[in-house]
Write an enzyme that holds these catalytic residues in place. Sequence first.
Site, PDB file in Angstrom:
ATOM      1  N   TRP A   1       0.681  -1.087   0.050  1.00 31.93           N
ATOM      2  CA  TRP A   1      -0.138  -0.045   0.196  1.00 31.93           C
ATOM      3  C   TRP A   1       0.638   1.957   0.248  1.00 31.93           C
ATOM      4  CZ3 TRP A   1      -1.760   2.424   4.814  1.00 31.93           C
ATOM      5  CH2 TRP A   1      -0.554   2.543   5.275  1.00 31.93           C
ATOM      6  N   ASP A   2       1.877   1.300   0.516  1.00 37.00           N
ATOM      7  CA  ASP A   2       2.601   2.516   0.431  1.00 37.00           C
ATOM      8  C   ASP A   2       2.795   3.092  -0.720  1.00 37.00           C
ATOM      9  OD1 ASP A   2       3.915   0.210   1.930  1.00 37.00           O
ATOM     10  OD2 ASP A   2       5.473   0.522   1.916  1.00 37.00           O
TER      11      ASP A   2
ATOM     12  N   GLU B   1      -0.075  -2.218  12.419  1.00 32.28           N
ATOM     13  CA  GLU B   1      -0.230  -4.118  12.470  1.00 32.28           C
ATOM     14  C   GLU B   1       0.321  -4.297  14.163  1.00 32.28           C
ATOM     15  OE1 GLU B   1       3.439  -4.468   9.611  1.00 32.28           O
ATOM     16  OE2 GLU B   1       1.498  -3.983   8.078  1.00 32.28           O
TER      17      GLU B   1
ATOM     18  N   LYS C   1       2.240   0.280  16.423  1.00 29.59           N
ATOM     19  CA  LYS C   1       3.542   0.221  15.263  1.00 29.59           C
ATOM     20  C   LYS C   1       3.346   1.727  14.459  1.00 29.59           C
ATOM     21  CE  LYS C   1       5.779  -2.957  12.355  1.00 29.59           C
ATOM     22  NZ  LYS C   1       5.206  -3.813  11.128  1.00 29.59           N
ATOM     23  N   GLN C   2       2.615   2.448  14.580  1.00 32.33           N
ATOM     24  CA  GLN C   2       2.336   3.492  13.324  1.00 32.33           C
ATOM     25  C   GLN C   2       0.831   4.378  13.269  1.00 32.33           C
ATOM     26  OE1 GLN C   2       2.037  -0.425  11.090  1.00 32.33           O
ATOM     27  NE2 GLN C   2       2.295   1.311   9.201  1.00 32.33           N
TER      28      GLN C   2
END
Lengths: 760, 760
Positions: free
Chosen positions: A365-366, A495, A601-602
Amino acid sequence: MGLKGLKNASQLVETNLEQEKLAFHNTLFSLSNGHLGVRGNLEEGYFSKNHTGIMGTYVNGFYETSPIVYGENAYGYAKNHQTICKLPNGHILTFEIEGERFQLDLGTVDNHQRTLDLFEGILKREFQWTSSTGKKVVISTERFVSYQVSEALLLSYELTPLNFSGEIVLIHDLLEEELETVTAIDDPRIAARHEKQTKIEAMKEADLELLQISTIRSGLRLWTTATVKPVAGEVLAVKGTHSNQKLETAVTFAAVENEPIKIEVIVGYSEIVRDSEAEKNVKITFMQKMHQVSKQGFKQMKNQHLADMADFWSISDVEIAGDDELQLGLRLNLFHLNQAAGRDGKTNIAAKGLTGDGYEGHYFWDTEMYMLPFFVYTNPATAYQLLSYRHSILESARKRAREMGVAKGALFAWRTINGEECSAYYPAGTAQFHINADIAYGVKVYYEATADETFMAEKGLAILVETARFWREFGDYISGKEDQFCLNGVTGPDEYTAIVNNNYYTNLMAKYNLQMAAKMATRFQATALFKELGVTDSEIASWQEAGDNMYLPYDEDRQLTKQDDSFFDKAVWDFAGTPKENYPLLLNYHPLTIYRYQVNKQADTVLAQLLYGEATSKEQKQRDFDYYEQVTTHDSSLSRSIFGMMASEIGEEDKAYHYFMDTALMDLVDMQENTADGIHAANMGGTWMSLVYGFAGMKVSEGHLSFAPRLPKKWDALSFSIEFQGQIVKVTLSHDGSKYELVKGTGLTISENGHLQKLI
Amino acid sequence: MGLKGLKNASQLVETNLEQEKLAFHNTLFSLSNGHLGVRGNLEEGYFSKNHTGIMGTYVNGFYETSPIVYGENAYGYAKNHQTICKLPNGHILTFEIEGERFQLDLGTVDNHQRTLDLFEGILKREFQWTSSTGKKVVISTERFVSYQVSEALLLSYELTPLNFSGEIVLIHDLLEEELETVTAIDDPRIAARHEKQTKIEAMKEADLELLQISTIRSGLRLWTTATVKPVAGEVLAVKGTHSNQKLETAVTFAAVENEPIKIEVIVGYSEIVRDSEAEKNVKITFMQKMHQVSKQGFKQMKNQHLADMADFWSISDVEIAGDDELQLGLRLNLFHLNQAAGRDGKTNIAAKGLTGDGYEGHYFWDTEMYMLPFFVYTNPATAYQLLSYRHSILESARKRAREMGVAKGALFAWRTINGEECSAYYPAGTAQFHINADIAYGVKVYYEATADETFMAEKGLAILVETARFWREFGDYISGKEDQFCLNGVTGPDEYTAIVNNNYYTNLMAKYNLQMAAKMATRFQATALFKELGVTDSEIASWQEAGDNMYLPYDEDRQLTKQDDSFFDKAVWDFAGTPKENYPLLLNYHPLTIYRYQVNKQADTVLAQLLYGEATSKEQKQRDFDYYEQVTTHDSSLSRSIFGMMASEIGEEDKAYHYFMDTALMDLVDMQENTADGIHAANMGGTWMSLVYGFAGMKVSEGHLSFAPRLPKKWDALSFSIEFQGQIVKVTLSHDGSKYELVKGTGLTISENGHLQKLI
């Protein structure tokens, strides 16, 4: 660190050759054009007999498959790994004096310097070497990977004997690398490497000597070749060796003291043959191109390359006045971003570009979320190709949706090269259904910036319709949620939280996906594609209804957006009790331990609010930012740029600056200590977004471009160019005010903090 | 089906030898004693050269490890498979006439009959065979696995030539089986088979010829041996062959028409050597035992075996008047249950007993929840050993808790042989943390029924304390849940719902686990174990508090117990749209698809309410039963018995009866079509529980035994015996009333539906 910037921060220079830094530097020195990638290895290959770092030559999308072995298999699991192949290295250049092969560490090296000129896109090297018998030579090399002819790697190698005359052999090798056996690796971020990936066969076609490289299971094929041309010095002999392992050319010179001898080499890596019918054409085209490049020669190709690079920088450069290291890091990022993007509609951007085989060369998806905006606003033709790739794998995505028990629509693979899912851990792979909405978001961004109706009518609409269909089938109106439309059993971008109900990010993104599909399907209902897709009115209405009634979790008591239904039902991770060496958590705690707590995580909720800012008030953004920042580890390289942009938006200037600096310099200073494995391409895209969306506050809304500048105090100025609907505007922010210059086009209305300006 | 019951439903008879039924029948005909298991293979091995079904000789707890390969590995994942080993088969008996080896399908077979006498525990076979040259023989065999000497398998083989005289050789083989390579299997319920598991070495010690069998990685060792004794007919020669693959004895007879020749064979499989220090003792003991068995001979050993079996049945038989097939199925279940249980405190009950290598010979929660009660109430010494096994793996469980990031207490492995986790799919493995509470529940059941203070003081308390410590550390008081104690990120018994917060079953079981630990720690605080465990008063208080304040999810609007926090937030599975062939769902849908809906593989909330019935009103049980029954597929063999018992309790007589019949006959009629792979041991235990807890309504509460009979209309009577605190009561239910006879002991107070009775 042995690296510095020169020439107004446009050159990256390595002043010391340190064995332990070599792999890291070779990543930064990688050259690529989106098709062919060559790591910045030393010409002679490895530093010494004790290999250091990975070599690596890759063709985007050229992969081999191998069955995924599961401890316990289950229905619908991804079946095969896809791993980008290591190709025969074409950069190997060395020499022999008196029958003795050059080896760097068997002599004395002086004045060793490598320079990557970012403006030129050329990697240069110079050094002096004294053999154990006292013979001194000076070596000077150049290499580049052509944008003009994407199959071509061009090399030049010049040697000057300083204190002797005699026979010297310059040798070029196109050589299959011996791969070491790699045993199981526990770090999921590193590629599962597979031994023998390809079958190589030497062949001669017309007058061209080729190595034909075929994968064994994935059924791909390409050819590589090399031609060597002596350009300085007296040639005594030219000897070719052609086997299934290599294609070698050795040129023997009668060298004269203080006079250079030199060869130029053209190496080619063809397009990929994906089905046997195309084989003949691909081969013929490749050979024709190689002949043409050969005819043009190194110098003419180089001039063309310099012109191409100048074109790139003229629109893509971003200047920051007041911080030279940052300027260098920034240019490095833009340089590599540009290098990473597949431009043929059949390939995309691997997580590490073509600078390493980490993440196995997969597309995530980046691309849409972190890198596409840069291309959309500086190089829309490349953005078009990137989205065309997604369109090309739509049929695989339809099949995957069926496998996942969803009767309509398409589900894009979480990680893939050929379109098939190859994530071997579904809770943080397939469960990230949001990739569907992310790709749809990419279509939206591209369409808004370019107004490319042809793209929408031919490809974009299919992506929007099939993703909307998926969401409508996947979700349900749930009575306990006031009959709102819910998406259950998903993993959001974070995640460290898996398989939850109503992830805010996913729901918000899917909401807009559904609404955009309804809008575009209505607008493009006269197209052939609309008919082909068999869209009905009631379907459009059902998308609109689901989008309008999408459930968005919110905690009234806390006045906070809920990351998902159950996020606040968990205890907060014990950050105070977690020693520094236990980060990243995924390497030190079982997933069940991580999933049990509030820990990110993000960026997840914050990312959603950044992408669709209009859905949330500034005060809400501030509260959510404050809350989620506390529970975020930034263990993902995709995180800091997002927090930085949100910090800009809500006026947290210091935070915005610090997040940005960590983002922008990540690879230049090897912040994550794994740049040796390859660049962090998405983070590089995040850097550009941070500047343009973050500090310049760019927004597009209903076909209208606006800015809300918030230049960090530490900088004197920031300038960049934006292409918008065919017009190009150069934006310069300074503390005295902002300047908007129309560089191309006939007129553009922009607004700054609500004040309209018309640029002519 | 070729199977029928004879002799008052105490014999299982196979009247047709059908190749396609062979593997199924061989499972039912398996003989075992908890240490040694031998599938009911034909004496000569396979039916024909085209192998049919699996052979299999197993020693409980004798396993080999192999690394688990994950598609993507992560921290804390189970490292190794543990797979029960296939041992050299010791039942192989055959003959040669004129140098021609007997092979069933190369001649004509008449009157073939195999009989498993459940009361005797002896497998018998008789048939007539006519060779291709017209020679007729009658064969008669018997075999049993001794309870007296658990190492011993005893065989007899009698052959009578009907129409000729001459030399006949009877041959016994102790033979390593050639294993086929098994490629990846998609069905997670079948063992991951691994090729070469053991190293076999022939050796002679004193006068005994042994095969020494060592695993390569797990470091286990045992020995096997065989002695052959001719007991009828004139022996011409005895020839032994001893190699690393086999131990063969061939006895040549001068056979006379119509006169039997016969051999008896004693095969031994020693105890397992788990550490090298014990090696010598184990070997010596084994050899002594084998000598002793040999001295006693087949007949004396058989008499002892018949006595042991009679003892077993005297307490364990359950009689149902009015349904012979059911009576047979019931006895078959009890017979196999008894055979399956490890009795040495180092082993347990594998999911398929020792009748196959499905589930790799692993022990699960099934033992405590489905099988232990049968042993507790009919054979408490075996129950003691089963719980002692759990105590023996407590240290591994402590380590596992640390790996799972929990600072105190112990976490038992979801599936294991040696105590280490070997579930390769954690969402339906390690995430089933409830196994901790299940084992604690087993301790409670055993202690209540036996009042065995020694057990509690020496072992039980350690299990209760360490599991309570785990829960206290694992859980959290959550503000959003009124500061109640919550257990997040777990999977309950229902494997179609994974990684949820506050699974009702888990929370309820953990609640009682915590409370029981507090109670027992207080009661046994004077013991050495209490001190050794270092229990503090504040710890005890913290368990009590967490238990008392355990959050139990409930939906006030629906007036339903919530299976977990989010269960009702999901849509109900589309049962109407699911074709029959799509069951079991796990073989036809991706886990993410299944997890997204309200759908149960097996009883979950209903099981909790059955185990701790006092926590829930009858009306609530009825509502929950009605709701969860609709969403349960019973794709697990552990489900129907539970629904049946609850149906009994709430007065749903028809349902109770039908669930029970499906439970009781599951293996006899091969309902799941996989009995060929081995019995469903837990379901067999569920059968006993259904009768005793379900139809007889037995409950134990505060040291008091009570019954609430609800005999199905179709039966005339049901009777069984119960051992309670050293006393044995025979219970007979009929439609005229119930009878309670004290068979052993000095007095017992029981109640029936609240009416107290004192039995003297």
